[in-house]
Design a protein around this motif. Sequence first.
Motif, PDB file in Angstrom:
ATOM      1  N   VAL A   1       0.829  -1.207   0.000  1.00  0.00           N
ATOM      2  CA  VAL A   1       0.000   0.000   0.000  1.00  0.00           C
ATOM      3  C   VAL A   1       0.866   1.261   0.000  1.00  0.00           C
ATOM      4  O   VAL A   1       1.752   1.415   0.836  1.00  0.00           O
ATOM      5  CB  VAL A   1      -0.939   0.012   1.235  1.00  0.00           C
ATOM      6  CG1 VAL A   1      -1.825   1.244   1.218  1.00  0.00           C
ATOM      7  CG2 VAL A   1      -1.769  -1.257   1.263  1.00  0.00           C
ATOM      8  N   GLY A   2       0.607   2.124  -0.922  1.00  0.00           N
ATOM      9  CA  GLY A   2       1.266   3.429  -0.946  1.00  0.00           C
ATOM     10  C   GLY A   2       2.747   3.394  -1.246  1.00  0.00           C
ATOM     11  O   GLY A   2       3.433   4.397  -1.105  1.00  0.00           O
ATOM     12  N   VAL A   3       3.264   2.245  -1.653  1.00  0.00           N
ATOM     13  CA  VAL A   3       4.695   2.177  -1.974  1.00  0.00           C
ATOM     14  C   VAL A   3       4.876   2.230  -3.492  1.00  0.00           C
ATOM     15  O   VAL A   3       4.443   1.320  -4.187  1.00  0.00           O
ATOM     16  CB  VAL A   3       5.315   0.862  -1.429  1.00  0.00           C
ATOM     17  CG1 VAL A   3       6.822   0.831  -1.709  1.00  0.00           C
ATOM     18  CG2 VAL A   3       5.041   0.727   0.053  1.00  0.00           C
ATOM     19  N   PRO A   4       5.487   3.282  -3.980  1.00  0.00           N
ATOM     20  CA  PRO A   4       5.665   3.353  -5.440  1.00  0.00           C
ATOM     21  C   PRO A   4       6.594   2.250  -5.937  1.00  0.00           C
ATOM     22  O   PRO A   4       7.512   1.847  -5.224  1.00  0.00           O
ATOM     23  CB  PRO A   4       6.323   4.728  -5.658  1.00  0.00           C
ATOM     24  CG  PRO A   4       6.065   5.497  -4.405  1.00  0.00           C
ATOM     25  CD  PRO A   4       5.999   4.488  -3.316  1.00  0.00           C
ATOM     26  N   GLY A   5       6.317   1.775  -7.123  1.00  0.00           N
ATOM     27  CA  GLY A   5       7.242   0.822  -7.738  1.00  0.00           C
ATOM     28  C   GLY A   5       6.906  -0.646  -7.526  1.00  0.00           C
ATOM     29  O   GLY A   5       7.574  -1.516  -8.064  1.00  0.00           O
ATOM     30  N   ILE A   6       5.848  -0.925  -6.737  1.00  0.00           N
ATOM     31  CA  ILE A   6       5.512  -2.338  -6.509  1.00  0.00           C
ATOM     32  C   ILE A   6       4.996  -3.002  -7.781  1.00  0.00           C
ATOM     33  O   ILE A   6       5.432  -4.080  -8.167  1.00  0.00           O
ATOM     34  CB  ILE A   6       4.433  -2.476  -5.401  1.00  0.00           C
ATOM     35  CG1 ILE A   6       4.974  -1.940  -4.089  1.00  0.00           C
ATOM     36  CG2 ILE A   6       3.985  -3.912  -5.263  1.00  0.00           C
ATOM     37  CD1 ILE A   6       6.008  -2.790  -3.436  1.00  0.00           C
ATOM     38  N   ALA A   7       4.062  -2.303  -8.424  1.00  0.00           N
ATOM     39  CA  ALA A   7       3.517  -2.876  -9.659  1.00  0.00           C
ATOM     40  C   ALA A   7       4.648  -3.084 -10.664  1.00  0.00           C
ATOM     41  O   ALA A   7       4.732  -4.125 -11.317  1.00  0.00           O
ATOM     42  CB  ALA A   7       2.447  -1.957 -10.246  1.00  0.00           C
TER      43      ALA A   7
ATOM     44  N   GLU B   1       7.081 -16.121  -6.451  1.00  0.00           N
ATOM     45  CA  GLU B   1       7.466 -16.648  -5.134  1.00  0.00           C
ATOM     46  C   GLU B   1       8.948 -16.439  -4.867  1.00  0.00           C
ATOM     47  O   GLU B   1       9.352 -15.986  -3.800  1.00  0.00           O
ATOM     48  CB  GLU B   1       7.126 -18.141  -5.047  1.00  0.00           C
ATOM     49  CG  GLU B   1       5.658 -18.384  -4.749  1.00  0.00           C
ATOM     50  CD  GLU B   1       5.296 -19.868  -4.717  1.00  0.00           C
ATOM     51  OE1 GLU B   1       4.146 -20.154  -4.372  1.00  0.00           O
ATOM     52  OE2 GLU B   1       6.165 -20.711  -5.043  1.00  0.00           O
ATOM     53  N   LEU B   2       9.746 -16.796  -5.874  1.00  0.00           N
ATOM     54  CA  LEU B   2      11.193 -16.690  -5.705  1.00  0.00           C
ATOM     55  C   LEU B   2      11.648 -15.264  -5.429  1.00  0.00           C
ATOM     56  O   LEU B   2      12.498 -15.022  -4.577  1.00  0.00           O
ATOM     57  CB  LEU B   2      11.898 -17.181  -6.979  1.00  0.00           C
ATOM     58  CG  LEU B   2      12.155 -18.672  -7.035  1.00  0.00           C
ATOM     59  CD1 LEU B   2      12.739 -19.042  -8.392  1.00  0.00           C
ATOM     60  CD2 LEU B   2      13.110 -19.079  -5.915  1.00  0.00           C
ATOM     61  N   SER B   3      11.048 -14.321  -6.156  1.00  0.00           N
ATOM     62  CA  SER B   3      11.589 -12.968  -6.079  1.00  0.00           C
ATOM     63  C   SER B   3      10.907 -12.060  -5.064  1.00  0.00           C
ATOM     64  O   SER B   3      11.543 -11.179  -4.510  1.00  0.00           O
ATOM     65  CB  SER B   3      11.497 -12.283  -7.435  1.00  0.00           C
ATOM     66  OG  SER B   3      11.865 -13.155  -8.446  1.00  0.00           O
ATOM     67  N   LEU B   4       9.609 -12.256  -4.851  1.00  0.00           N
ATOM     68  CA  LEU B   4       8.907 -11.234  -4.066  1.00  0.00           C
ATOM     69  C   LEU B   4       8.204 -11.744  -2.812  1.00  0.00           C
ATOM     70  O   LEU B   4       7.888 -10.960  -1.922  1.00  0.00           O
ATOM     71  CB  LEU B   4       7.873 -10.526  -4.946  1.00  0.00           C
ATOM     72  CG  LEU B   4       8.418  -9.752  -6.154  1.00  0.00           C
ATOM     73  CD1 LEU B   4       7.279  -9.128  -6.927  1.00  0.00           C
ATOM     74  CD2 LEU B   4       9.387  -8.659  -5.711  1.00  0.00           C
ATOM     75  N   LEU B   5       7.948 -13.055  -2.748  1.00  0.00           N
ATOM     76  CA  LEU B   5       7.176 -13.552  -1.608  1.00  0.00           C
ATOM     77  C   LEU B   5       7.966 -13.357  -0.324  1.00  0.00           C
ATOM     78  O   LEU B   5       9.165 -13.612  -0.253  1.00  0.00           O
ATOM     79  CB  LEU B   5       6.837 -15.033  -1.798  1.00  0.00           C
ATOM     80  CG  LEU B   5       5.730 -15.557  -0.871  1.00  0.00           C
ATOM     81  CD1 LEU B   5       4.414 -14.845  -1.143  1.00  0.00           C
ATOM     82  CD2 LEU B   5       5.546 -17.057  -1.013  1.00  0.00           C
ATOM     83  N   GLY B   6       7.262 -12.886   0.695  1.00  0.00           N
ATOM     84  CA  GLY B   6       7.942 -12.628   1.970  1.00  0.00           C
ATOM     85  C   GLY B   6       8.589 -11.255   1.988  1.00  0.00           C
ATOM     86  O   GLY B   6       8.980 -10.764   3.043  1.00  0.00           O
ATOM     87  N   LYS B   7       8.721 -10.638   0.842  1.00  0.00           N
ATOM     88  CA  LYS B   7       9.250  -9.266   0.817  1.00  0.00           C
ATOM     89  C   LYS B   7       8.067  -8.304   0.692  1.00  0.00           C
ATOM     90  O   LYS B   7       7.458  -7.944   1.665  1.00  0.00           O
ATOM     91  CB  LYS B   7      10.267  -9.112  -0.319  1.00  0.00           C
ATOM     92  CG  LYS B   7      11.496  -9.987  -0.065  1.00  0.00           C
ATOM     93  CD  LYS B   7      12.415 -10.035  -1.267  1.00  0.00           C
ATOM     94  CE  LYS B   7      13.357 -11.229  -1.140  1.00  0.00           C
ATOM     95  NZ  LYS B   7      13.807 -11.720  -2.426  1.00  0.00           N
ATOM     96  N   VAL B   8       7.739  -7.939  -0.548  1.00  0.00           N
ATOM     97  CA  VAL B   8       6.589  -7.037  -0.670  1.00  0.00           C
ATOM     98  C   VAL B   8       5.251  -7.770  -0.723  1.00  0.00           C
ATOM     99  O   VAL B   8       4.219  -7.220  -0.385  1.00  0.00           O
ATOM    100  CB  VAL B   8       6.726  -6.139  -1.916  1.00  0.00           C
ATOM    101  CG1 VAL B   8       7.716  -5.033  -1.663  1.00  0.00           C
ATOM    102  CG2 VAL B   8       7.120  -6.935  -3.130  1.00  0.00           C
TER     103      VAL B   8
END
Length: 463
Positions: free
Chosen positions: A328-334, A377-384
């Motif tokens: 939420v509200g974090v630029p660059g996630i998409a 999963e490899l790149s983003l899960l548990g992070k964003v």
Amino acid sequence: MKFGGTSVASADRVKRVARLIKSHSKDNEIVVVASAIKGVTDDLIQISESVRKGSKTDVEKFIDRFKKLHMDMAKTSMTKEKTRKELRNVLNVVIKELEDVLNGMVLLGEVTPKSQDYLLSFGERLTTSILSYALKDIGISTESLTGKNTGIITDSNYGEAKPLMDTTKLRVSNKIIPMLRNGTVPVVTGFVGADQNGNLTTLGRGGSDYTATIIASCINADEVWLWTDVDGLMTADPRIVKNAKVLKEVSYAEAMEMALFGAKYMHPRALEPILDKGIPTRIRNTFKSENNGTQVLKNPKINTRQIVKSVSMIRNTALIDVRGGSMVGVPGIAAKIFDIMGKNNINIMMISQSPSESSISMVVSKNDLDSAVNSLELSLLGKVIKTINVTDNVAIIAAVGSGMRGIKGVASRIFGAIAKHDVNVMMIAQGSSELNLAFVVNDKDCEEAVRALHEEFELSKIE
Ligand code: ASP
Ligand code: MG
């Protein structure tokens, strides 16, 4: 004139196509583009699986089958012994080359995108020879050409190559125009080009349409006719909606939206080369050549005042929903999410994000699902991303029509009709062009949903 895979699928059909070309060639200069026999490209893709597994016997069996299919057809589509003999010699040479290619691939036990494209080119190369000789057989002066010999130069993105239009334009017009002036009918392999190093490339599935429009643009053709096995673009797939109607005229923009889903699958970029010049394109039925089919124009004249013109669907898709409070509200996630999908070559067919920004939903083809989920999963899960939810077995339904633009209440009619049929909507997207409103339903409900919308917008009464 481009002829699709079903139009050249038997000796009788090849003869019919040859007569059709002959009858139109009296008053016109024609360039012919041919697809592989229906199913052949699929077979070639499948045999590359056997190559990977090093299954020599499968490959041998395939070659026999492949050879028989084309040789039998060649035999019965000629009436004169002379042309039959000449064609047999030509086909033997091409089939020998195919055998060499396949044996080489089996030896290496390897299928690269480059060798796969080389392999796929054989389907079109054989039908082009057969069709060209069928024309010769009935007294037409003709020459068969590969896309490469025609001058279609592409980038080296094997399997999905794009034409380099400046070079292509020069070469194609230099090659084709003198032939036409000579009264020769060029018969060109659809789907196939070559990169700047001369390696064969393919333009992506359904790429023969694309070949036709590329050539049309290069030689400033008056019209493009795509001959197929349906009557044209329709209000819905007639296998699902019994009273579906043929659309007489649609705009390029509408056709591009419809082509991806409809009964006539068209290469997504097929209309691109002719947009600037506005070359009119017709989709016609080889087997009902008395019908006019659908005309695709820059500015259709018929004003049907129809809000929605067609309802179509894409099956075999899956919905991926990613969530996470820190999105939420974090630029660059998409950007991160789509970057990963892009890098892994996954095509995203539909996207939506809720304004709360806590979830992004996307639809991908089922073939891409595993690879999409793995890479996320490899790149983003548990992070964003906190969770990834997958709904298998969904279908995209799309209502298309330029009349939707600026009209109020279209969405309410669409979803009202869907609700009345007790179908649940899982995701919605509408581009701001308002040309297309798409939503996702469970696959088991998709036919019902298409019928509901067809009825709501009274598409069976379309002019
Ligand atoms: N033969 C190719 C395919 O099946 C190209 C085409 O048919 O347009 O995708
Ligand atoms: Mg095809």
